[in-house]
Enzyme design. Structure first.
Site, PDB file in Angstrom:
ATOM      1  N   GLY A   1      36.571  53.481  33.234  1.00 17.71           N
ATOM      2  CA  GLY A   1      37.483  54.491  32.741  1.00 17.71           C
ATOM      3  C   GLY A   1      38.560  54.819  33.748  1.00 17.71           C
TER       4      GLY A   1
ATOM      5  CG  HIS B   1      44.789  52.006  37.234  1.00 17.78           C
ATOM      6  ND1 HIS B   1      44.894  50.641  37.409  1.00 17.78           N
ATOM      7  CD2 HIS B   1      43.669  52.388  37.910  1.00 17.78           C
ATOM      8  CE1 HIS B   1      43.902  50.215  38.168  1.00 17.78           C
ATOM      9  NE2 HIS B   1      43.137  51.258  38.487  1.00 17.78           N
TER      10      HIS B   1
ATOM     11  N   GLY C   1      46.585  48.500  36.409  1.00 16.91           N
ATOM     12  CA  GLY C   1      45.739  47.374  36.813  1.00 16.91           C
ATOM     13  C   GLY C   1      44.784  46.979  35.703  1.00 16.91           C
ATOM     14  CG  HIS C   2      41.682  49.597  34.466  1.00 18.97           C
ATOM     15  ND1 HIS C   2      41.986  50.782  35.097  1.00 18.97           N
ATOM     16  CD2 HIS C   2      40.485  49.209  34.951  1.00 18.97           C
ATOM     17  CE1 HIS C   2      41.011  51.101  35.922  1.00 18.97           C
ATOM     18  NE2 HIS C   2      40.082  50.167  35.865  1.00 18.97           N
TER      19      HIS C   2
ATOM     20  CD  GLN D   1      29.463  50.432  39.312  1.00 21.13           C
ATOM     21  OE1 GLN D   1      29.129  49.811  38.298  1.00 21.13           O
ATOM     22  NE2 GLN D   1      30.669  50.295  39.857  1.00 21.13           N
TER      23      GLN D   1
ATOM     24  N   GLY E   1      39.663  42.225  37.895  1.00 18.75           N
ATOM     25  CA  GLY E   1      40.758  42.238  38.849  1.00 18.75           C
ATOM     26  C   GLY E   1      40.340  41.752  40.218  1.00 18.75           C
TER      27      GLY E   1
ATOM     28  CD  GLN F   1      33.330  44.739  40.452  1.00 20.52           C
ATOM     29  OE1 GLN F   1      32.853  45.806  40.823  1.00 20.52           O
ATOM     30  NE2 GLN F   1      34.342  44.669  39.606  1.00 20.52           N
TER      31      GLN F   1
ATOM     32  CB  SER G   1      40.303  55.038  39.148  1.00 21.99           C
ATOM     33  OG  SER G   1      40.477  54.136  38.070  1.00 21.99           O
TER      34      SER G   1
END
Length: 283
Positions: free
Chosen positions: A31, A34, A36-37, A61, A148, A154, A187
């Site tokens: 959630g 921005h 990037g998402h 996490q 991303g 990750q 975020s």
């Protein structure tokens, strides 16, 4: 566009579409969407028949002293953004829906890398990431998933999980989206004060300077690291790590880089109480 809140409902929607031969793209997020998402959503919409954006703040996490409670939550705005970019569904389950028995006893791990770099400072973080991502893969039945490159470790671990566990899913990396200033979109940038935001530019500036030095022939790992370290420290940042690592296996380099070595510099640093990560590939 439709917001879906339960596992069964999403499966009932997506399974028939998959049987019809439609390709399903998944954009996993926590959630606070921005640009990037947005880049991830656009890629999925461009390449897939159906795009699902998951909005789930995954508690397993986060560590005990991390920012789970204050992490931005704005589902309505997230859904509007996803819809404006062409997404078909937003999957927004509750914690109880995803973990009906509490924290799962069965977890997905990568023991060789989960305690390195970000994992060294966030115990259990990547175990939580890999577990929730594998659940989202199984729930959605997606064909493609988009991540991303800002979260370099990750996405590397997710790619390896997909290969190791034979998920029939294609993972797509999307380049880092930056503010005009160069700061990588996150975020968590919302936590920064005006001065901290200005100082945080030292991360991307240091990375850019290291890449420029590499392009001019610098091959000393220690000197490349020092360029980034000095940039951040001069801007009053607290460095957690700066490492030059192999793009293929994320193992650290030391000494002098060879002509064929493909490397990435990984960075984590604090400005105020806000932890930021970034990276740059040198070749």
């Amino acid at each position: 566009m439709q917001i879906v809140n339960t596992v069964d409902s999403l499966r009932k929607i997506l399974k028939p579409l998959s049987k019809q031969g439609k390709t399903i793209g998944l954009v996993p997020t926590m959630g606070a969407l921005h640009a990037g998402h947005g880049a991830l959503i656009k890629e999925s919409v461009k390449n897939c028949d159906v795009t699902v954006v998951s909005v789930f703040l995954n508690p397993i996490q986060f560590g005990k002293n991390e920012d789970l409670d204050k992490y931005p939550k704005r589902l309505e705005a997230d859904a509007k953004l996803a819809e404006s970019l062409g997404a078909d569904y937003v999957f927004a389950p509750s914690v109880a829906e995803m973990y009906p028995e509490g924290d799962p006893l069965t977890m997905v791990r990568d023991e060789s890398l989960e305690s390195m770099y970000c994992g060294a400072y966030r115990p259990g973080h990547f175990r939580g990431v890999l577990t929730v991502v594998s659940k989202l893969f199984l729930i959605s039945g997606c064909d493609h998933a988009y991540f991303g490159e800002k979260d370099y470790q990750q996405v590397f671990l997710i790619e390896r999980m997909v290969k190791d566990l034979n998920f029939d899913i294609q993972i797509h990396r999307v380049k880092i989206v930056r503010e005009e200033s160069g700061l990588a979109l996150s975020s968590r940038n919302e936590y920064l004060s005006e001065d901290e935001r200005k100082n945080a530019l030292s991360i991307s500036l240091g990375l850019r300077d290291a890449k420029d030095a590499y392009a001019k022939g610098e091959r000393s790992v220690s000197k490349l690291r020092d360029i980034v370290l000095k940039s951040i420290i001069a801007a009053h940042g607290i460095v957690q790590f700066v490492e030059v690592v192999n793009q293929k296996d994320l193992q650290k380099f030391s000494g002098i880089l060879g002509a064929e070595d493909k490397v990435v510099i990984l960075v984590a640093a604090f400005f105020g109480k806000t932890r930021l990560i970034d990276n740059i590939e040198l070749n």
